[in-house]
Design a protein around this motif. Structure first.
Motif, PDB file in Angstrom:
ATOM      1  N   LEU A  93      -8.405  38.894  80.705  1.00 46.68           N
ATOM      2  CA  LEU A  93      -9.501  39.651  81.300  1.00 46.68           C
ATOM      3  C   LEU A  93     -10.242  40.411  80.202  1.00 46.68           C
ATOM      4  CD1 LEU A  93      -7.473  41.002  84.345  1.00 46.68           C
ATOM      5  CD2 LEU A  93      -8.897  38.951  84.236  1.00 46.68           C
ATOM      6  N   ARG A  94     -11.587  40.444  80.319  1.00 42.79           N
ATOM      7  CA  ARG A  94     -12.378  41.108  79.289  1.00 42.79           C
ATOM      8  C   ARG A  94     -13.410  42.073  79.860  1.00 42.79           C
ATOM      9  NH1 ARG A  94      -8.658  39.189  77.250  1.00 42.79           N
ATOM     10  NH2 ARG A  94      -8.515  37.849  75.437  1.00 42.79           N
ATOM     11  N   THR A  95     -13.657  42.006  81.156  1.00 44.37           N
ATOM     12  CA  THR A  95     -14.678  42.856  81.755  1.00 44.37           C
ATOM     13  C   THR A  95     -14.129  43.532  83.005  1.00 44.37           C
ATOM     14  OG1 THR A  95     -15.552  41.133  83.215  1.00 44.37           O
ATOM     15  CG2 THR A  95     -16.508  41.267  80.991  1.00 44.37           C
ATOM     16  N   PHE A  96     -14.820  44.583  83.442  1.00 43.15           N
ATOM     17  CA  PHE A  96     -14.451  45.255  84.695  1.00 43.15           C
ATOM     18  C   PHE A  96     -14.537  44.278  85.862  1.00 43.15           C
ATOM     19  CE2 PHE A  96     -15.982  49.694  83.125  1.00 43.15           C
ATOM     20  CZ  PHE A  96     -14.819  49.836  82.390  1.00 43.15           C
ATOM     21  N   GLU A  97     -15.579  43.458  85.863  1.00 41.78           N
ATOM     22  CA  GLU A  97     -15.774  42.503  86.954  1.00 41.78           C
ATOM     23  C   GLU A  97     -14.583  41.565  87.061  1.00 41.78           C
ATOM     24  OE1 GLU A  97     -18.123  43.111  84.535  1.00 41.78           O
ATOM     25  OE2 GLU A  97     -19.396  44.362  85.799  1.00 41.78           O
ATOM     26  N   GLN A  98     -14.073  41.099  85.923  1.00 37.68           N
ATOM     27  CA  GLN A  98     -12.909  40.207  85.937  1.00 37.68           C
ATOM     28  C   GLN A  98     -11.680  40.925  86.484  1.00 37.68           C
ATOM     29  OE1 GLN A  98     -12.916  39.072  81.795  1.00 37.68           O
ATOM     30  NE2 GLN A  98     -13.971  37.133  82.228  1.00 37.68           N
ATOM     31  N   VAL A  99     -11.485  42.176  86.089  1.00 35.51           N
ATOM     32  CA  VAL A  99     -10.333  42.948  86.580  1.00 35.51           C
ATOM     33  C   VAL A  99     -10.440  43.125  88.089  1.00 35.51           C
ATOM     34  CG1 VAL A  99      -9.203  45.213  86.559  1.00 35.51           C
ATOM     35  CG2 VAL A  99      -9.925  44.173  84.403  1.00 35.51           C
ATOM     36  N   LEU A 100     -11.605  43.533  88.547  1.00 40.80           N
ATOM     37  CA  LEU A 100     -11.783  43.830  89.967  1.00 40.80           C
ATOM     38  C   LEU A 100     -11.746  42.584  90.847  1.00 40.80           C
ATOM     39  CD1 LEU A 100     -14.512  46.595  89.624  1.00 40.80           C
ATOM     40  CD2 LEU A 100     -12.086  46.905  90.165  1.00 40.80           C
ATOM     41  N   SER A 101     -12.035  41.426  90.279  1.00 42.43           N
ATOM     42  CA  SER A 101     -12.019  40.200  91.080  1.00 42.43           C
ATOM     43  C   SER A 101     -10.709  39.431  90.950  1.00 42.43           C
ATOM     44  CB  SER A 101     -13.201  39.301  90.702  1.00 42.43           C
ATOM     45  OG  SER A 101     -13.062  38.855  89.369  1.00 42.43           O
ATOM     46  N   GLU A 102      -9.802  39.913  90.110  1.00 44.63           N
ATOM     47  CA  GLU A 102      -8.501  39.237  89.921  1.00 44.63           C
ATOM     48  C   GLU A 102      -7.582  39.589  91.088  1.00 44.63           C
ATOM     49  OE1 GLU A 102      -5.523  37.047  88.875  1.00 44.63           O
ATOM     50  OE2 GLU A 102      -7.346  37.013  87.669  1.00 44.63           O
ATOM     51  N   PRO A 103      -7.223  38.599  91.922  1.00 42.82           N
ATOM     52  CA  PRO A 103      -6.423  38.890  93.119  1.00 42.82           C
ATOM     53  C   PRO A 103      -5.013  39.409  92.826  1.00 42.82           C
ATOM     54  CG  PRO A 103      -6.999  36.537  92.990  1.00 42.82           C
ATOM     55  CD  PRO A 103      -7.607  37.201  91.813  1.00 42.82           C
ATOM     56  N   SER A 104      -4.459  39.076  91.668  1.00 37.31           N
ATOM     57  CA  SER A 104      -3.082  39.500  91.378  1.00 37.31           C
ATOM     58  C   SER A 104      -2.989  40.949  90.897  1.00 37.31           C
ATOM     59  CB  SER A 104      -2.454  38.575  90.343  1.00 37.31           C
ATOM     60  OG  SER A 104      -3.138  38.695  89.105  1.00 37.31           O
ATOM     61  N   ILE A 105      -4.130  41.569  90.613  1.00 36.80           N
ATOM     62  CA  ILE A 105      -4.105  42.950  90.120  1.00 36.80           C
ATOM     63  C   ILE A 105      -4.170  43.911  91.298  1.00 36.80           C
ATOM     64  CG2 ILE A 105      -5.384  44.692  88.818  1.00 36.80           C
ATOM     65  CD1 ILE A 105      -5.946  42.632  86.755  1.00 36.80           C
ATOM     66  N   ARG A 106      -3.197  44.796  91.334  1.00 38.84           N
ATOM     67  CA  ARG A 106      -3.145  45.844  92.358  1.00 38.84           C
ATOM     68  C   ARG A 106      -3.392  47.176  91.659  1.00 38.84           C
ATOM     69  NH1 ARG A 106      -3.651  42.264  95.614  1.00 38.84           N
ATOM     70  NH2 ARG A 106      -1.924  41.112  96.504  1.00 38.84           N
ATOM     71  N   LEU A 107      -4.530  47.768  91.957  1.00 39.93           N
ATOM     72  CA  LEU A 107      -4.876  49.052  91.350  1.00 39.93           C
ATOM     73  C   LEU A 107      -4.167  50.176  92.092  1.00 39.93           C
ATOM     74  CD1 LEU A 107      -8.736  48.583  90.968  1.00 39.93           C
ATOM     75  CD2 LEU A 107      -6.982  48.189  89.238  1.00 39.93           C
ATOM     76  N   ASN A 108      -3.677  51.171  91.332  1.00 41.08           N
ATOM     77  CA  ASN A 108      -3.108  52.355  91.984  1.00 41.08           C
ATOM     78  C   ASN A 108      -4.255  53.287  92.391  1.00 41.08           C
ATOM     79  OD1 ASN A 108      -3.814  54.052  89.769  1.00 41.08           O
ATOM     80  ND2 ASN A 108      -1.881  53.614  88.743  1.00 41.08           N
ATOM     81  N   ARG A 109      -3.924  54.388  93.030  1.00 43.51           N
ATOM     82  CA  ARG A 109      -4.953  55.309  93.540  1.00 43.51           C
ATOM     83  C   ARG A 109      -5.853  55.849  92.433  1.00 43.51           C
ATOM     84  NH1 ARG A 109      -2.092  59.795  96.706  1.00 43.51           N
ATOM     85  NH2 ARG A 109      -3.955  60.817  95.975  1.00 43.51           N
ATOM     86  N   MET A 110      -5.246  56.229  91.319  1.00 46.29           N
ATOM     87  CA  MET A 110      -6.049  56.785  90.219  1.00 46.29           C
ATOM     88  C   MET A 110      -6.994  55.733  89.648  1.00 46.29           C
ATOM     89  SD  MET A 110      -3.650  59.490  88.159  1.00 46.29           S
ATOM     90  CE  MET A 110      -2.603  58.244  87.464  1.00 46.29           C
ATOM     91  N   GLN A 111      -6.505  54.510  89.456  1.00 40.57           N
ATOM     92  CA  GLN A 111      -7.343  53.444  88.914  1.00 40.57           C
ATOM     93  C   GLN A 111      -8.485  53.097  89.874  1.00 40.57           C
ATOM     94  OE1 GLN A 111      -4.213  50.628  88.413  1.00 40.57           O
ATOM     95  NE2 GLN A 111      -3.649  51.379  86.380  1.00 40.57           N
ATOM     96  N   THR A 112      -8.162  53.061  91.174  1.00 38.04           N
ATOM     97  CA  THR A 112      -9.194  52.797  92.173  1.00 38.04           C
ATOM     98  C   THR A 112     -10.286  53.860  92.083  1.00 38.04           C
ATOM     99  OG1 THR A 112      -7.588  51.738  93.638  1.00 38.04           O
ATOM    100  CG2 THR A 112      -9.633  52.514  94.648  1.00 38.04           C
TER     101      THR A 112
END
Length: 158
Positions: A93-112
């Motif tokens: 992953l290299r961009t915010f868009e890639q992170v946010l669209s990656e289904p395997s990534i679960r953001l915690n409350r602070m990251q969200t």
């Protein structure tokens, strides 16, 4: 150095930077570094290159490195530290868009919250805005503890 987990040089550069920031005036000559504490040979080599060339090729190489730029971008999000940034980088992953669209990534409350309010958090707050916010915070704090004090810190951010 911090992003690659190289703690020794990272600490050395932090100490050197602290010493340089604490000076009353900018260095005028390389010889002035001889009397300063916490400046190792590597730091002095970089300073010498800056005095001779106006910049450091080693620092420029790091600033232009894809890994560094990506790690700096990811860790600029509230709630994302070097380990999480590293994990995302190793996933390709290299961009915010890639992170946010990656289904395997679960953001915690602070990251969200960090992604949700990224623009707001990243934008510096003016002194006027900070002073207005201080009044609001003081009123709330004084309701709980009338003897408390409130101070604005952190370059008027967050």
């Amino acid at each position: 150095m911090e992003f690659i987990g190289n703690r020794g040089p990272c600490l050395a550069f932090r100490r050197a930077a602290s010493v340089l920031k604490s000076l009353c005036a900018p260095l005028q000559h390389l010889e002035e570094t001889h009397r300063l504490p916490c400046l190792g040979e590597h730091s002095k080599d970089i300073l010498e290159e800056i005095f001779e060339c106006g910049s450091s090729s080693r620092a420029e190489d790091i600033l232009n490195d894809e890994r560094y730029r990506t790690m700096k971008l990811f860790s600029s999000v509230f709630g994302v530290g070097p380990k999480t940034a590293e994990s995302w980088y190793h996933r390709g992953l290299r961009t915010f868009e890639q992170v946010l669209s990656e289904p395997s990534i679960r953001l915690n409350r602070m990251q969200t919250a960090g992604f949700l309010f990224y623009e707001d958090i990243s934008k510096p707050v003016s002194r006027t805005e900070a002073s207005a916010l201080k009044i609001i915070v003081e009123e709330a704090v004084f309701c709980v503890n009338p003897h408390a004090t409130v101070h604005i810190t952190g370059g008027f951010r967050r």
